[in-house]
Design a protein around this motif. Sequence first.
Motif, PDB file in Angstrom:
ATOM      1  N   GLY A  49      90.615 -84.596 -28.970  1.00 38.61           N
ATOM      2  CA  GLY A  49      89.304 -84.375 -29.434  1.00 38.61           C
ATOM      3  C   GLY A  49      88.223 -84.145 -28.554  1.00 38.61           C
ATOM      4  O   GLY A  49      86.975 -83.982 -28.864  1.00 38.61           O
ATOM      5  N   CYS A  50      88.586 -84.226 -27.236  1.00 35.22           N
ATOM      6  CA  CYS A  50      87.617 -84.070 -26.263  1.00 35.22           C
ATOM      7  C   CYS A  50      86.835 -82.533 -26.018  1.00 35.22           C
ATOM      8  O   CYS A  50      87.924 -81.824 -26.477  1.00 35.22           O
ATOM      9  N   LEU A  51      85.794 -82.449 -25.503  1.00 42.24           N
ATOM     10  CA  LEU A  51      85.453 -81.184 -25.250  1.00 42.24           C
ATOM     11  C   LEU A  51      85.405 -80.829 -23.716  1.00 42.24           C
ATOM     12  O   LEU A  51      84.688 -81.483 -23.070  1.00 42.24           O
ATOM     13  N   LEU A  52      86.266 -79.602 -23.318  1.00 40.80           N
ATOM     14  CA  LEU A  52      86.191 -79.317 -21.745  1.00 40.80           C
ATOM     15  C   LEU A  52      85.227 -78.347 -21.497  1.00 40.80           C
ATOM     16  O   LEU A  52      85.247 -77.153 -22.194  1.00 40.80           O
ATOM     17  N   THR A  53      84.351 -78.624 -20.650  1.00 41.59           N
ATOM     18  CA  THR A  53      83.457 -77.616 -20.297  1.00 41.59           C
ATOM     19  C   THR A  53      84.099 -76.886 -18.721  1.00 41.59           C
ATOM     20  O   THR A  53      85.035 -77.095 -18.515  1.00 41.59           O
ATOM     21  N   ASP A  54      83.272 -75.861 -18.657  1.00 44.27           N
ATOM     22  CA  ASP A  54      83.647 -75.155 -17.245  1.00 44.27           C
ATOM     23  C   ASP A  54      83.560 -76.062 -16.251  1.00 44.27           C
ATOM     24  O   ASP A  54      82.793 -76.987 -16.254  1.00 44.27           O
ATOM     25  N   GLY A  55      84.155 -75.737 -15.025  1.00 42.92           N
ATOM     26  CA  GLY A  55      83.908 -76.491 -13.940  1.00 42.92           C
ATOM     27  C   GLY A  55      82.646 -76.038 -13.219  1.00 42.92           C
ATOM     28  O   GLY A  55      81.771 -75.595 -13.601  1.00 42.92           O
ATOM     29  N   LEU A  56      82.711 -76.374 -11.832  1.00 41.02           N
ATOM     30  CA  LEU A  56      81.499 -76.060 -11.230  1.00 41.02           C
ATOM     31  C   LEU A  56      81.275 -74.658 -10.348  1.00 41.02           C
ATOM     32  O   LEU A  56      80.685 -74.168  -9.682  1.00 41.02           O
ATOM     33  N   ALA A  57      82.469 -74.213 -10.315  1.00 37.49           N
ATOM     34  CA  ALA A  57      82.898 -72.880  -9.589  1.00 37.49           C
ATOM     35  C   ALA A  57      81.849 -71.722 -10.161  1.00 37.49           C
ATOM     36  O   ALA A  57      81.687 -71.478 -11.076  1.00 37.49           O
ATOM     37  N   GLY A  58      81.262 -70.887  -8.883  1.00 37.37           N
ATOM     38  CA  GLY A  58      80.428 -69.799  -9.208  1.00 37.37           C
ATOM     39  C   GLY A  58      79.175 -70.284  -9.732  1.00 37.37           C
ATOM     40  O   GLY A  58      78.293 -69.249  -9.858  1.00 37.37           O
ATOM     41  N   GLU A  59      78.737 -71.403  -9.478  1.00 40.72           N
ATOM     42  CA  GLU A  59      77.488 -71.854 -10.046  1.00 40.72           C
ATOM     43  C   GLU A  59      76.288 -71.618  -8.773  1.00 40.72           C
ATOM     44  O   GLU A  59      76.544 -72.003  -8.004  1.00 40.72           O
ATOM     45  N   PRO A  60      75.439 -70.867  -9.375  1.00 45.20           N
ATOM     46  CA  PRO A  60      74.316 -70.778  -8.198  1.00 45.20           C
ATOM     47  C   PRO A  60      73.669 -72.148  -7.653  1.00 45.20           C
ATOM     48  O   PRO A  60      73.410 -72.216  -6.432  1.00 45.20           O
ATOM     49  N   ALA A  61      73.704 -73.157  -8.615  1.00 46.26           N
ATOM     50  CA  ALA A  61      73.402 -74.601  -8.116  1.00 46.26           C
ATOM     51  C   ALA A  61      74.277 -74.880  -6.923  1.00 46.26           C
ATOM     52  O   ALA A  61      73.750 -75.638  -6.115  1.00 46.26           O
ATOM     53  N   VAL A  62      75.472 -74.791  -6.931  1.00 47.97           N
ATOM     54  CA  VAL A  62      76.293 -75.226  -5.718  1.00 47.97           C
ATOM     55  C   VAL A  62      76.125 -74.307  -4.606  1.00 47.97           C
ATOM     56  O   VAL A  62      76.087 -75.076  -3.349  1.00 47.97           O
ATOM     57  N   ALA A  63      75.845 -73.216  -4.453  1.00 49.23           N
ATOM     58  CA  ALA A  63      75.242 -72.349  -3.347  1.00 49.23           C
ATOM     59  C   ALA A  63      73.745 -73.080  -2.843  1.00 49.23           C
ATOM     60  O   ALA A  63      73.900 -73.066  -1.616  1.00 49.23           O
ATOM     61  N   LEU A  64      72.986 -73.405  -3.605  1.00 45.88           N
ATOM     62  CA  LEU A  64      71.895 -73.959  -3.242  1.00 45.88           C
ATOM     63  C   LEU A  64      72.020 -75.206  -2.622  1.00 45.88           C
ATOM     64  O   LEU A  64      71.384 -75.590  -1.626  1.00 45.88           O
ATOM     65  N   ALA A  65      72.955 -76.100  -3.065  1.00 47.50           N
ATOM     66  CA  ALA A  65      73.107 -77.354  -2.459  1.00 47.50           C
ATOM     67  C   ALA A  65      74.046 -77.130  -1.136  1.00 47.50           C
ATOM     68  O   ALA A  65      73.515 -77.808  -0.208  1.00 47.50           O
ATOM     69  N   LEU A  66      74.779 -76.114  -1.081  1.00 45.49           N
ATOM     70  CA  LEU A  66      75.510 -76.001   0.170  1.00 45.49           C
ATOM     71  C   LEU A  66      74.326 -75.543   1.349  1.00 45.49           C
ATOM     72  O   LEU A  66      74.482 -75.934   2.242  1.00 45.49           O
ATOM     73  N   HIS A  67      73.504 -74.386   0.496  1.00 51.25           N
ATOM     74  CA  HIS A  67      72.394 -74.003   1.898  1.00 51.25           C
ATOM     75  C   HIS A  67      71.720 -75.059   1.897  1.00 51.25           C
ATOM     76  O   HIS A  67      71.449 -75.254   3.443  1.00 51.25           O
ATOM     77  N   SER A  68      71.310 -76.207   1.394  1.00 51.42           N
ATOM     78  CA  SER A  68      70.590 -77.240   1.802  1.00 51.42           C
ATOM     79  C   SER A  68      71.273 -78.073   2.605  1.00 51.42           C
ATOM     80  O   SER A  68      70.929 -78.685   3.472  1.00 51.42           O
ATOM     81  N   ARG A  69      72.532 -78.433   2.494  1.00 49.25           N
ATOM     82  CA  ARG A  69      73.668 -79.174   3.486  1.00 49.25           C
ATOM     83  C   ARG A  69      73.595 -78.521   4.676  1.00 49.25           C
ATOM     84  O   ARG A  69      73.647 -79.208   5.758  1.00 49.25           O
ATOM     85  N   LEU A  70      73.829 -77.127   4.597  1.00 55.60           N
ATOM     86  CA  LEU A  70      73.858 -76.367   6.165  1.00 55.60           C
ATOM     87  C   LEU A  70      72.579 -76.630   6.850  1.00 55.60           C
ATOM     88  O   LEU A  70      72.733 -76.656   7.984  1.00 55.60           O
ATOM     89  N   ARG A  71      71.362 -76.370   6.182  1.00 51.12           N
ATOM     90  CA  ARG A  71      70.107 -76.724   6.920  1.00 51.12           C
ATOM     91  C   ARG A  71      70.188 -78.150   7.573  1.00 51.12           C
ATOM     92  O   ARG A  71      69.714 -78.299   8.688  1.00 51.12           O
ATOM     93  N   ASP A  72      70.563 -78.943   6.795  1.00 51.03           N
ATOM     94  CA  ASP A  72      70.716 -80.387   7.517  1.00 51.03           C
ATOM     95  C   ASP A  72      71.413 -80.584   8.717  1.00 51.03           C
ATOM     96  O   ASP A  72      71.149 -81.190   9.572  1.00 51.03           O
ATOM     97  N   ALA A  73      72.799 -79.669   8.458  1.00 49.76           N
ATOM     98  CA  ALA A  73      73.629 -79.875   9.781  1.00 49.76           C
ATOM     99  C   ALA A  73      72.874 -79.337  10.887  1.00 49.76           C
ATOM    100  O   ALA A  73      73.188 -79.588  11.897  1.00 49.76           O
ATOM    101  N   GLU A  74      72.262 -78.105  10.760  1.00 51.76           N
ATOM    102  CA  GLU A  74      71.440 -77.446  11.681  1.00 51.76           C
ATOM    103  C   GLU A  74      70.413 -78.088  12.342  1.00 51.76           C
ATOM    104  O   GLU A  74      69.958 -78.192  13.666  1.00 51.76           O
ATOM    105  N   LEU A  75      69.707 -78.819  11.568  1.00 52.26           N
ATOM    106  CA  LEU A  75      68.561 -79.743  12.161  1.00 52.26           C
ATOM    107  C   LEU A  75      69.108 -80.778  12.860  1.00 52.26           C
ATOM    108  O   LEU A  75      68.347 -81.586  13.765  1.00 52.26           O
TER     109      LEU A  75
END
Length: 240
Positions: A80-106
């Motif tokens: 009876g559980c409701l399964l949502t989509d995963g996180l693949a392809g979401e703009p929010a994931v790319a934005l988080a990755l962009h933020s983490r990349l900038r932290d690594a560069e700094l």
Amino acid sequence: MLVLAVHGSAAPAAASAVGRLTAAIDSLSGVRAVVGHLDVQSPSLAEAVREHPRAVVVPLLLGDGYHRRVDIPAVLEGTGCLLTDGLAGEPAVALALHSRLRDAELRHGRHARADAVIVAGAGSSRPGGNAGTADCAARLAALLAEDRGPDPVPVVPAYLTSAGPSVPEALAGLRAAGHRRIAVAAHLLAPGRFTHALAGCGAWTVSQPLADHPRLARLVVERFATARGTRMARAARLAY
């Protein structure tokens, strides 16, 4: 109830990262998220959904590989559980990755910038299983084009297992093209053997994983709210 379906890891730092995510979800929404593991750790996903039937299950997965398409639906069948989509392809994931990349560069200085980027995903042999990493690489390239002017920064996807190119192959290709400050953006959720492998890959800098980035917590809350709204609307129609 919200159940997060996570892969599971023997690395204590992985559980800590997921714990910070669940705390952020609670802080944002007042929803207490329960974690169900697909491997290694307890409780298992099957145990979590037995304890919380009819829960909304959000796969904390960055790709739509075997776990998302086969393992999780099999565990949830008849619950009876409701399964949502995963996180693949979401703009929010790319934005988080962009933020983490900038932290690594700094870490290399205020004005330090990579001259090429590898988006490193876990990798899947299942058709479509690597689309999340490839999509994130394309989105990251667009974000870098916006904030770094007319000179393009090459952004290529690579994988740690089951698919190519591998991260060492991508590094070699970019170095052969003349790039020296090559950053690896970890398209991974939590510390573990894959992040350990990236730390020793010889890149100029490597970003941290994504699970405890604030954008991931907001994305999970949005998934939960949408699924709960859909269920309530369906129940209202049936009652009517």
